[in-house]
Enzyme design. Structure first.
Site, short mmCIF file in Angstrom:
data_model
loop_
_atom_site.label_atom_id
_atom_site.label_comp_id
_atom_site.label_asym_id
_atom_site.label_seq_id
_atom_site.Cartn_x
_atom_site.Cartn_y
_atom_site.Cartn_z
N LYS A 178 2.35 40.28 -9.22
CA LYS A 178 1.04 41.10 -9.22
C LYS A 178 0.99 42.03 -8.34
O LYS A 178 1.13 41.82 -7.06
CB LYS A 178 -0.24 40.08 -9.30
N THR A 210 -13.48 41.27 -7.35
CA THR A 210 -12.01 40.90 -7.58
C THR A 210 -11.87 39.28 -7.46
O THR A 210 -10.72 38.75 -7.57
CB THR A 210 -11.08 41.57 -7.00
N GLY A 212 -11.10 35.69 -7.67
CA GLY A 212 -10.50 34.85 -8.92
C GLY A 212 -9.69 35.84 -10.08
O GLY A 212 -9.33 35.34 -11.00
N THR A 213 -9.30 36.83 -9.74
CA THR A 213 -8.39 37.82 -10.73
C THR A 213 -7.12 37.05 -11.08
O THR A 213 -6.62 37.02 -12.09
CB THR A 213 -8.35 39.21 -10.23
N GLY A 214 -6.60 36.46 -9.78
CA GLY A 214 -5.16 35.74 -9.92
C GLY A 214 -5.25 34.55 -10.72
O GLY A 214 -4.58 34.29 -11.73
N CYS A 215 -6.36 33.75 -10.51
CA CYS A 215 -6.77 32.51 -11.37
C CYS A 215 -6.74 32.88 -12.94
O CYS A 215 -6.17 32.25 -13.65
CB CYS A 215 -7.93 31.79 -10.98
N1 ATP Z 1 -9.03 47.05 -9.14
C1 ATP Z 1 -8.26 46.41 -10.09
N2 ATP Z 1 -8.24 47.15 -11.22
C2 ATP Z 1 -7.20 46.58 -12.18
N3 ATP Z 1 -6.57 45.73 -11.98
C3 ATP Z 1 -6.52 44.88 -10.92
C4 ATP Z 1 -7.41 45.45 -9.87
N4 ATP Z 1 -7.05 44.36 -8.79
C5 ATP Z 1 -6.36 43.37 -9.26
N5 ATP Z 1 -5.95 44.00 -10.46
C6 ATP Z 1 -5.02 43.11 -11.37
O1 ATP Z 1 -5.58 41.80 -11.29
C7 ATP Z 1 -4.28 40.97 -11.20
C8 ATP Z 1 -4.48 40.07 -10.16
O2 ATP Z 1 -4.08 40.95 -9.02
P1 ATP Z 1 -3.64 40.72 -7.63
O3 ATP Z 1 -2.45 41.40 -7.28
O4 ATP Z 1 -4.97 40.88 -6.70
O5 ATP Z 1 -3.57 39.17 -7.48
P2 ATP Z 1 -4.27 37.98 -6.46
O6 ATP Z 1 -4.15 38.26 -5.18
O7 ATP Z 1 -3.77 36.73 -7.01
O8 ATP Z 1 -5.83 37.90 -6.99
P3 ATP Z 1 -7.08 37.89 -6.21
O9 ATP Z 1 -7.28 39.32 -5.76
O10 ATP Z 1 -7.89 37.17 -7.22
O11 ATP Z 1 -6.65 37.02 -4.87
C9 ATP Z 1 -3.20 41.71 -11.37
O12 ATP Z 1 -2.85 41.90 -12.68
C10 ATP Z 1 -3.54 42.94 -10.84
O13 ATP Z 1 -2.71 44.20 -11.24
C1 MP5 Z 2 -10.15 26.83 -5.89
C2 MP5 Z 2 -9.56 28.14 -5.56
N1 MP5 Z 2 -8.41 28.38 -6.14
C3 MP5 Z 2 -7.94 29.58 -6.03
C4 MP5 Z 2 -8.38 30.65 -5.52
C5 MP5 Z 2 -7.72 31.71 -5.36
O1 MP5 Z 2 -8.53 33.02 -6.04
P1 MP5 Z 2 -8.10 34.14 -6.14
O2 MP5 Z 2 -7.67 34.51 -7.75
O3 MP5 Z 2 -9.39 34.96 -5.98
O4 MP5 Z 2 -6.90 34.73 -5.27
C6 MP5 Z 2 -9.73 30.33 -4.88
N2 MP5 Z 2 -10.40 31.40 -4.24
N3 MP5 Z 2 -10.06 28.98 -5.05
#
Ligand code: ATP
Ligand code: MP5
Length: 275
Positions: A178, A210, A212-215
């Site tokens: 990602k 943003t 929880g986007t990864g989850c």
């Molecule tokens: N502002 C944004 N607009 C569109 N897509 C996004 C944006 N931010 C993140 N993404 C997408 O969301 C998904 C998660 O991206 P990211 O690389 O931030 O992962 P993460 O660090 O696990 O998530 P988190 O930000 O929740 O910790 C990917 O598909 C990324 O391309």
């Molecule tokens: C319990 C739990 N699991 C995973 C994440 C990571 O979240 P994110 O998708 O923002 O990196 C979080 N913030 N809390």
């Protein structure tokens, strides 16, 4: 097929944007019946994590044993595996039936969006051991770097190299690396599998929501894969949906920090996508 049954093995986020809560909302929204095994409780809101209370590994195992003795699982998503012992325990279940035959998505969670650590540093080696067991792994830029023991990628060509190395050197079957942390006008993710490396690109959404986007991405992959015909197609559709959910995040006003994406987003809502 009938409605798929999806399992999340992850931590709890009381603010509902990440962790188990996000996974169950995503499963439900995308047509899967959701089940959950909890690895840790966090005290967390949209601004940060104030505490982590880890479930003993033996009780993670008991939850899995009891669930799997009764309920068939089509797809499993693995999130916050808080300690090395929990990662090893979950690995034993993933390597054996019935989970070995399920679609599996490993999100190698290490640090929350807020910068707070969610997983012990010494769990990294145990998480690395799990990589070959999952159908797909979904690291972000810092997680890929930690797993490979290299500096984080700074551009898309760097992501492509690291995605392929996660396969060839660490044995991952398929990688969705990602690129959200790279910044720029577009949000580029890199997909690597036995057929090569490709990019999935959407316009970057201008939002601070943003959390929880990864989850949400990893649980959406698990929910949708049993309903679709292949992994790359599932990843492409999942990213379209996530971009829409990020765009729709503005419809919610939850907390004062990084708010959640809008899990109520319909699968065919293409507002966020500019193919
Ligand atoms: N502002 C944004 N607009 C569109 N897509 C996004 C944006 N931010 C993140 N993404 C997408 O969301 C998904 C998660 O991206 P990211 O690389 O931030 O992962 P993460 O660090 O696990 O998530 P988190 O930000 O929740 O910790 C990917 O598909 C990324 O391309
Ligand atoms: C319990 C739990 N699991 C995973 C994440 C990571 O979240 P994110 O998708 O923002 O990196 C979080 N913030 N809390």
């Amino acid at each position: 097929m009938d409605r798929p049954v999806a399992l999340t093995i992850a931590g709890s986020d009381p603010s509902g944007g990440a962790g188990i809560q996000a996974d169950l909302k995503t499963f439900h929204q995308l047509g899967a019946y959701g089940t959950a095994v909890i690895t840790a409780l966090t005290a967390q809101n949209t601004q940060g994590v104030t505490g982590v209370h880890v479930v003993p590994a033996a009780f993670v195992a008991e939850q899995l044993e009891t669930l799997l003795a009764d309920v068939g699982i089509d797809a499993v998503k693995l999130g916050m595996l808080a300690t090395a012992e929990i990662a090893e325990t979950v690995g034993r279940f993933l390597a054996a039936e019935p989970l070995a035959s399920a679609y599996s998505v490993l999100d190698p969670v290490m640090v929350a969006t807020s910068g707070d650590r969610l997983v012990d540093e010494d769990a990294t080696d145990a998480i690395r051991e799990l990589l070959p067991l999952a159908s797909v792994i979904t690291p972000n830029v810092p997680e890929a770097a930690v797993l490979l023991g290299v500096e984080p990628a700074v551009d898309v060509p760097g992501l492509r190299v690291q995605a392929e190395r996660l396969r060839s050197e660490l044995g991952a079957q398929r990688v969705l690396l990602k690129g959200g942390h790279l910044g720029g006008e577009q949000a580029v993710d890199v997909w690597a599998d036995e057929d090569g490396v490709r990019e999935f690109t959407d316009e970057r959404v201008d939002t601070k929501n943003t959390h929880g986007t990864g989850c949400t991405l990893s649980s959406a992959l698990a929910a949708l894969r049993p309903q679709l015909s292949d992994w790359p197609g599932t990843a492409r559709i999942t990213k379209f949906w996530l971009t829409s959910a990020l765009t729709n995040g503005d419809r919610l006003e939850i907390g004062h920090g990084h708010g959640p994406v809008d899990h109520f987003t319909e699968l065919n809502d293409t507002r966020g996508t500019q193919p």
